[in-house]
Design a protein around this motif. Structure first.
Motif, short mmCIF file in Angstrom:
data_model
loop_
_atom_site.label_atom_id
_atom_site.label_comp_id
_atom_site.label_asym_id
_atom_site.label_seq_id
_atom_site.Cartn_x
_atom_site.Cartn_y
_atom_site.Cartn_z
N ALA A 109 0.83 -1.21 0.00
CA ALA A 109 0.00 0.00 0.00
C ALA A 109 0.87 1.26 0.00
CB ALA A 109 -0.92 -0.01 1.22
N GLU A 110 1.94 1.25 0.78
CA GLU A 110 2.79 2.42 0.84
C GLU A 110 3.54 2.63 -0.48
OE1 GLU A 110 4.67 5.81 1.63
OE2 GLU A 110 2.96 4.93 2.71
N ALA A 111 4.05 1.55 -1.07
CA ALA A 111 4.75 1.68 -2.35
C ALA A 111 3.80 2.19 -3.43
CB ALA A 111 5.34 0.33 -2.76
N ARG A 112 2.58 1.70 -3.42
CA ARG A 112 1.59 2.17 -4.41
C ARG A 112 1.28 3.65 -4.20
NH1 ARG A 112 -1.78 -1.98 -4.48
NH2 ARG A 112 -1.02 -2.73 -6.51
N ARG A 113 1.17 4.06 -2.94
CA ARG A 113 0.92 5.48 -2.65
C ARG A 113 2.07 6.35 -3.15
NH1 ARG A 113 1.69 9.66 1.06
NH2 ARG A 113 3.57 8.59 1.76
N VAL A 123 3.91 7.76 -11.28
CA VAL A 123 4.31 6.57 -12.04
C VAL A 123 3.42 5.36 -11.72
CG1 VAL A 123 6.69 7.29 -12.35
CG2 VAL A 123 6.04 6.01 -10.28
N ALA A 124 2.24 5.61 -11.18
CA ALA A 124 1.37 4.51 -10.78
C ALA A 124 0.95 3.64 -11.97
CB ALA A 124 0.14 5.05 -10.06
N ASP A 125 0.89 4.22 -13.15
CA ASP A 125 0.45 3.47 -14.32
C ASP A 125 1.61 2.84 -15.09
OD1 ASP A 125 -2.19 4.14 -13.79
OD2 ASP A 125 -2.07 6.00 -14.95
N GLN A 126 2.82 2.96 -14.57
CA GLN A 126 3.96 2.40 -15.28
C GLN A 126 3.85 0.85 -15.23
OE1 GLN A 126 6.88 0.66 -15.31
NE2 GLN A 126 7.29 1.60 -17.31
N ALA A 152 3.22 -4.28 -12.43
CA ALA A 152 3.38 -5.74 -12.44
C ALA A 152 4.10 -6.22 -11.18
CB ALA A 152 4.13 -6.17 -13.69
N ALA A 153 5.11 -5.47 -10.76
CA ALA A 153 5.86 -5.87 -9.56
C ALA A 153 4.99 -5.79 -8.32
CB ALA A 153 7.09 -4.97 -9.41
N LEU A 154 4.18 -4.75 -8.23
CA LEU A 154 3.28 -4.61 -7.07
C LEU A 154 2.23 -5.72 -7.06
CD1 LEU A 154 2.78 -0.74 -6.93
CD2 LEU A 154 3.94 -2.18 -5.24
N ALA A 155 1.74 -6.07 -8.23
CA ALA A 155 0.76 -7.17 -8.32
C ALA A 155 1.39 -8.48 -7.87
CB ALA A 155 0.24 -7.28 -9.75
N GLN A 158 12.66 6.99 -6.02
CA GLN A 158 12.33 6.50 -4.69
C GLN A 158 11.12 5.59 -4.71
OE1 GLN A 158 14.00 7.07 -1.46
NE2 GLN A 158 12.79 5.18 -1.54
N ALA A 159 10.11 5.96 -5.50
CA ALA A 159 8.92 5.11 -5.61
C ALA A 159 9.29 3.74 -6.19
CB ALA A 159 7.87 5.80 -6.47
N ALA A 160 10.14 3.74 -7.21
CA ALA A 160 10.55 2.47 -7.82
C ALA A 160 11.34 1.62 -6.83
CB ALA A 160 11.39 2.73 -9.07
N MET A 161 12.19 2.25 -6.01
CA MET A 161 12.93 1.50 -5.00
C MET A 161 11.99 0.92 -3.96
SD MET A 161 16.10 1.38 -5.80
CE MET A 161 16.83 0.87 -4.25
N SER A 162 10.95 1.65 -3.61
CA SER A 162 9.99 1.12 -2.64
C SER A 162 9.25 -0.08 -3.22
CB SER A 162 9.00 2.22 -2.23
OG SER A 162 9.64 3.18 -1.41
N VAL A 163 8.95 -0.02 -4.52
CA VAL A 163 8.33 -1.18 -5.17
C VAL A 163 9.27 -2.38 -5.05
CG1 VAL A 163 7.60 -2.14 -7.38
CG2 VAL A 163 6.90 0.17 -6.73
N ARG A 164 10.53 -2.15 -5.26
CA ARG A 164 11.50 -3.24 -5.13
C ARG A 164 11.48 -3.83 -3.72
NH1 ARG A 164 17.44 -3.46 -7.78
NH2 ARG A 164 18.02 -5.53 -7.04
#
Length: 401
Positions: A239-243, A250-253, A258-261, A352-358
């Motif tokens: 939830a935090e990475a998506r936020r 970049v939410a639609d990237q 795919a990584a969040l899913a 930073q958002a991409a790193m959080s997704v990771r």
């Protein structure tokens, strides 16, 4: 020796963005290199070209250490490296009555680093940005000097965060060793070598996240994460990475989505270098640093101006070369532009958002939650939001009750 102050290291603010300097007392130059993990046969005089080549081969990092003498101390220096910060390395450097002090500057990591070790043990260690969070066998031994140097060890503000604190950390090292480190000590060809056999890590003991920077910046949030179940920790991380992705635009990237899913489905694990997410993050890092990436190979491409002893002006331009042919690879054959601070600030939220997704894909759900929420409480991050951090802690506690 007079009392060294941060002003004595004012030059450091415009120096290298990633390096480690380790002051070593006890072993001589060659023995210091051996204890770092340099094979005897590989110890030799190193020039600038070789350092630059190792950095290019290792994609911006360097596995080489150089040494020089300053009085009774050996100075071990790593361009774009940090082996001197490893507890295992410090244990080896200081066994049999030795002493060592290491200072790392890393502008792209979660924090810089300071460690003082003696006789095989870490005495006092801390992150220069958050000196209130110290560890070691004698965590308070340097408190008087810390205060004099502006590194308040017991701040009134629980969330003290000090920017530009590396000169103070270097001044502290000088007070311990009596050595004033200067760039001139690195002039000329120095004895060195590639680290091929580093000391093995000590077996893990205790909580692996006990020293995570999140605990230093916001203990209440860390404790709220600790109380949550693994399932809740994972859901909170996603939830935090998506936020953060939404805030960064970049939410639609597709790669991030795919990584969040995958994280939501519990499909976690190590992120391979060739994975779409890793390649995507390297693209952002290329924009942040100005380092071009070969689109055919995915490898960093660096040129002569990446050499460590180049002037500041030259180091701010990276020329693109084909790694195999050595010929200019950029279509226009012009110098690459290194982004200014305003440009970097614009890209940092997306990085930073991409790193959080990771982080959401970490096999450890608690570690995932720590990693994704750290940007909220780190004063140097573009997505810092302490009010939201407080809300997250409250929500987690309520859900865990």
């Amino acid at each position: 020796m007079r009392r060294i102050m941060p002003a004595d290291y004012a030059w450091e603010n415009d120096w290298y963005e990633i390096y480690t300097v380790t002051f070593v007392h006890g072993p001589d130059e060659r023995e210091t290199l051996r204890r770092f993990g340099v094979a005897d046969a590989n110890i030799h005089v190193v020039d600038d070209d070789e350092v630059g080549e190792r950095t290019a081969v290792n994609e911006g990092c360097c596995d080489m250490v150089l040494v020089t003498r300053a009085g009774d101390w050996i100075i071990a220096f790593e361009y774009d490296g940090w082996a001197g910060t490893r507890p295992a390395t410090l244990r080896e450097l200081t066994r049999d009555g030795g002493e060592a002090v290491s200072v790392m500057r890393h502008d792209y990591a979660a924090s810089h680093d300071f460690q003082h070790a003696a006789d095989g043990r870490i005495r006092t260690a801390f992150r220069p940005q958050t000196p209130q969070e110290r560890w070691g066998s004698h965590p308070d031994a340097l408190n008087e000097d810390l205060r004099e140097l502006g590194l308040e060890p017991e701040p009134a503000d629980e969330f003290q965060y000090l920017s530009g604190s590396v000169p103070a950390a270097l001044a502290l090292a000088s007070r311990i060793t009596g050595v004033l480190f200067t760039p001139a000590l690195l002039d000329g060809s120095l004895l060195g070598g590639v680290i091929t056999d580093p000391p093995p890590n000590d077996p893990p003991r205790g909580d692996p996240l006990a020293r995570h920077a999140l605990r230093a910046c916001n203990r209440k949030l860390a404790e709220a994460i600790d109380l949550a179940s693994p399932d809740l920790q994972r859901r909170a991380a996603v939830a935090e990475a998506r936020r953060q992705c939404e805030l960064a635009g970049v939410a639609d990237q597709p790669v991030l989505a795919a990584a969040l899913a995958a994280a939501e489905r519990g499909e976690t694990g190590p992120i391979g270098r060739d994975s779409p997410l890793a390649e995507f993050i390297r693209g952002y890092e290329s924009e942040l640093t100005g380092h071009p990436i070969d689109e055919a190979t995915g490898e960093w491409m660096t040129g002569p101006s990446a050499l460590p002893h180049a002037s500041t002006a030259e180091r701010r331009n990276i020329f693109s070369f084909d790694n195999k042919t050595g010929m200019p690879a950029c279509p226009s054959c012009r110098w690459h532009h290194r982004p200014g601070e305003a440009e970097r600030e614009a890209i940092r939220p997306r990085w930073q958002a991409a790193m959080s997704v990771r982080h959401t894909l970490s096999p450890d759900a608690r570690g995932a939650a720590y990693g994704t929420h750290f940007p909220l409480v780190h004063g140097g991050q573009p997505l810092a939001d302490r009010d939201h951090a407080t809300a997250v802690a409250t929500t987690l506690r309520a859900a865990s009750a």
